[in-house]
Design a protein around this motif. Sequence first.
Motif, PDB file in Angstrom:
ATOM      1  N   ASN A 123      18.647  -1.730  12.831  1.00 43.93           N
ATOM      2  CA  ASN A 123      19.305  -1.702  11.526  1.00 43.93           C
ATOM      3  C   ASN A 123      19.933  -0.344  11.257  1.00 43.93           C
ATOM      4  O   ASN A 123      21.086  -0.246  10.811  1.00 43.93           O
ATOM      5  CB  ASN A 123      18.301  -2.017  10.409  1.00 43.93           C
ATOM      6  N   LEU A 124      19.168   0.716  11.512  1.00 41.89           N
ATOM      7  CA  LEU A 124      19.683   2.054  11.245  1.00 41.89           C
ATOM      8  C   LEU A 124      20.908   2.348  12.102  1.00 41.89           C
ATOM      9  O   LEU A 124      21.927   2.849  11.599  1.00 41.89           O
ATOM     10  CB  LEU A 124      18.590   3.094  11.503  1.00 41.89           C
ATOM     11  N   GLY A 207      27.999   5.908  -3.871  1.00 43.28           N
ATOM     12  CA  GLY A 207      26.860   5.864  -2.966  1.00 43.28           C
ATOM     13  C   GLY A 207      26.161   4.526  -3.080  1.00 43.28           C
ATOM     14  O   GLY A 207      25.893   4.058  -4.194  1.00 43.28           O
ATOM     15  N   PHE A 208      25.892   3.886  -1.951  1.00 42.42           N
ATOM     16  CA  PHE A 208      25.164   2.615  -1.938  1.00 42.42           C
ATOM     17  C   PHE A 208      23.706   2.859  -1.553  1.00 42.42           C
ATOM     18  O   PHE A 208      23.428   3.495  -0.539  1.00 42.42           O
ATOM     19  CB  PHE A 208      25.785   1.634  -0.936  1.00 42.42           C
ATOM     20  N   LEU A 209      22.790   2.344  -2.358  1.00 35.93           N
ATOM     21  CA  LEU A 209      21.357   2.469  -2.095  1.00 35.93           C
ATOM     22  C   LEU A 209      20.853   1.200  -1.415  1.00 35.93           C
ATOM     23  O   LEU A 209      20.990   0.103  -1.960  1.00 35.93           O
ATOM     24  CB  LEU A 209      20.596   2.667  -3.403  1.00 35.93           C
ATOM     25  N   VAL A 210      20.267   1.353  -0.241  1.00 32.91           N
ATOM     26  CA  VAL A 210      19.719   0.215   0.499  1.00 32.91           C
ATOM     27  C   VAL A 210      18.275   0.536   0.867  1.00 32.91           C
ATOM     28  O   VAL A 210      17.988   1.611   1.405  1.00 32.91           O
ATOM     29  CB  VAL A 210      20.537  -0.088   1.765  1.00 32.91           C
ATOM     30  N   GLY A 211      17.377  -0.409   0.578  1.00 32.66           N
ATOM     31  CA  GLY A 211      15.961  -0.151   0.758  1.00 32.66           C
ATOM     32  C   GLY A 211      15.347  -0.790   1.981  1.00 32.66           C
ATOM     33  O   GLY A 211      16.019  -1.415   2.809  1.00 32.66           O
ATOM     34  N   ASN A 212      14.045  -0.645   2.065  1.00 37.32           N
ATOM     35  CA  ASN A 212      13.235  -1.149   3.170  1.00 37.32           C
ATOM     36  C   ASN A 212      13.457  -2.637   3.422  1.00 37.32           C
ATOM     37  O   ASN A 212      13.631  -3.419   2.487  1.00 37.32           O
ATOM     38  CB  ASN A 212      11.762  -0.878   2.850  1.00 37.32           C
ATOM     39  N   GLU A 213      13.404  -3.019   4.703  1.00 35.98           N
ATOM     40  CA  GLU A 213      13.681  -4.394   5.108  1.00 35.98           C
ATOM     41  C   GLU A 213      12.788  -5.412   4.394  1.00 35.98           C
ATOM     42  O   GLU A 213      13.245  -6.488   4.002  1.00 35.98           O
ATOM     43  CB  GLU A 213      13.507  -4.537   6.627  1.00 35.98           C
ATOM     44  N   ALA A 214      11.513  -5.074   4.233  1.00 37.50           N
ATOM     45  CA  ALA A 214      10.566  -6.030   3.645  1.00 37.50           C
ATOM     46  C   ALA A 214      10.436  -5.891   2.136  1.00 37.50           C
ATOM     47  O   ALA A 214      10.297  -6.896   1.426  1.00 37.50           O
ATOM     48  CB  ALA A 214       9.192  -5.852   4.293  1.00 37.50           C
ATOM     49  N   ASN A 215      10.507  -4.656   1.643  1.00 34.23           N
ATOM     50  CA  ASN A 215      10.181  -4.408   0.241  1.00 34.23           C
ATOM     51  C   ASN A 215      11.357  -3.959  -0.620  1.00 34.23           C
ATOM     52  O   ASN A 215      11.213  -3.818  -1.838  1.00 34.23           O
ATOM     53  CB  ASN A 215       9.077  -3.354   0.158  1.00 34.23           C
ATOM     54  N   GLY A 216      12.501  -3.715  -0.021  1.00 31.46           N
ATOM     55  CA  GLY A 216      13.648  -3.258  -0.784  1.00 31.46           C
ATOM     56  C   GLY A 216      13.466  -1.831  -1.272  1.00 31.46           C
ATOM     57  O   GLY A 216      12.674  -1.052  -0.729  1.00 31.46           O
ATOM     58  N   LEU A 217      14.185  -1.473  -2.304  1.00 26.85           N
ATOM     59  CA  LEU A 217      14.096  -0.137  -2.880  1.00 26.85           C
ATOM     60  C   LEU A 217      12.827   0.003  -3.710  1.00 26.85           C
ATOM     61  O   LEU A 217      12.386  -0.951  -4.347  1.00 26.85           O
ATOM     62  CB  LEU A 217      15.305   0.128  -3.785  1.00 26.85           C
ATOM     63  N   VAL A 244      23.137  -5.983   7.541  1.00 20.59           N
ATOM     64  CA  VAL A 244      24.193  -6.912   7.135  1.00 20.59           C
ATOM     65  C   VAL A 244      24.587  -6.659   5.685  1.00 20.59           C
ATOM     66  O   VAL A 244      25.779  -6.586   5.343  1.00 20.59           O
ATOM     67  CB  VAL A 244      23.736  -8.375   7.329  1.00 20.59           C
ATOM     68  N   ALA A 245      23.597  -6.507   4.811  1.00 16.91           N
ATOM     69  CA  ALA A 245      23.887  -6.235   3.403  1.00 16.91           C
ATOM     70  C   ALA A 245      24.662  -4.937   3.246  1.00 16.91           C
ATOM     71  O   ALA A 245      25.643  -4.862   2.494  1.00 16.91           O
ATOM     72  CB  ALA A 245      22.580  -6.173   2.612  1.00 16.91           C
ATOM     73  N   ALA A 246      24.229  -3.903   3.968  1.00 14.44           N
ATOM     74  CA  ALA A 246      24.926  -2.619   3.904  1.00 14.44           C
ATOM     75  C   ALA A 246      26.372  -2.780   4.365  1.00 14.44           C
ATOM     76  O   ALA A 246      27.293  -2.213   3.757  1.00 14.44           O
ATOM     77  CB  ALA A 246      24.205  -1.590   4.769  1.00 14.44           C
ATOM     78  N   SER A 247      26.587  -3.540   5.411  1.00 11.94           N
ATOM     79  CA  SER A 247      27.938  -3.738   5.943  1.00 11.94           C
ATOM     80  C   SER A 247      28.830  -4.468   4.955  1.00 11.94           C
ATOM     81  O   SER A 247      30.011  -4.128   4.781  1.00 11.94           O
ATOM     82  CB  SER A 247      27.869  -4.505   7.269  1.00 11.94           C
ATOM     83  N   VAL A 248      28.281  -5.484   4.290  1.00 11.76           N
ATOM     84  CA  VAL A 248      29.058  -6.218   3.277  1.00 11.76           C
ATOM     85  C   VAL A 248      29.544  -5.255   2.199  1.00 11.76           C
ATOM     86  O   VAL A 248      30.720  -5.259   1.809  1.00 11.76           O
ATOM     87  CB  VAL A 248      28.205  -7.351   2.665  1.00 11.76           C
TER      88      VAL A 248
END
Length: 259
Positions: A123-124, A207-217, A244-248
């Motif tokens: 992902n990173l 700036g876009f904030l994207v959190g942990n895969e399981a728990n989000g921000l 994928v979300a970050a890319s969108v």
Amino acid sequence: MITSSANARVKQVMNLTKKAKARNVNGLFVAEGLRMFKEIPADRIDSVFVSESFLKDETHKKLLSEVNYEVVSDDVFKVMSDTQTPQGILAIVRQYAYKEEDLLAAPGPSFLMILENIQDPGNLGTILRAGEGAGITGVLMSDTTADVYNPKVIRSTMGSVFRVPFVYTEDLTASLKALKAGGVRLYAAHLDGRNNYEKEDYTVDTGFLVGNEANGLTDETAALADAYVKIPMKGKVESLNAAVAASVLMFEAARQRRM
């Protein structure tokens, strides 16, 4: 030619490949594979290792004509390699030392990805690669995010790690407050988003904030966002993979900026 896996140089490569502490202490990391080698800026290369078989190809010899390298036996290279099918070339590379202000140094409005506790190396790496394609000016990461110099991350970036500025912060809250004070508008990818993501204006400092895969921000980080945005879903899907979300989001911002 190195023929023993007990060789000190071979052990150094293996340490750098497997241990984040060794990478951080020495300020070095390993980039493996022919494509990755071609992407490395010359002034970043510390040393290069090639397998005996790799040198049998004349085009490979030409590629290395201006590079100092060490040859290792095929068996030893397999031990050094982090991949199941080694391509026969790897380099030890000097790490980067970006500062937070470097993320804002590009001309025009800032365009940042801000990652909290992203754990999956794939992902990173994908976020860095997609980010370069979308035109981001940098990546800010919590210090709980995966190591960008992990070999799996390096491979996933496909070379973008050499071109996209990135910084880890020990205090994400303080860093976000500084960005907001500097005029950067923060958007959290969040299930509680008021607007669909395409309804916001990303042509300003963003700036876009994207959190942990399981728990989000975390709640603390999400609370610093100027707005929550959501990616509408059909079917029974509730959320997307972090990359994928970050890319969108990144490519919507890129689309708006092209317009």
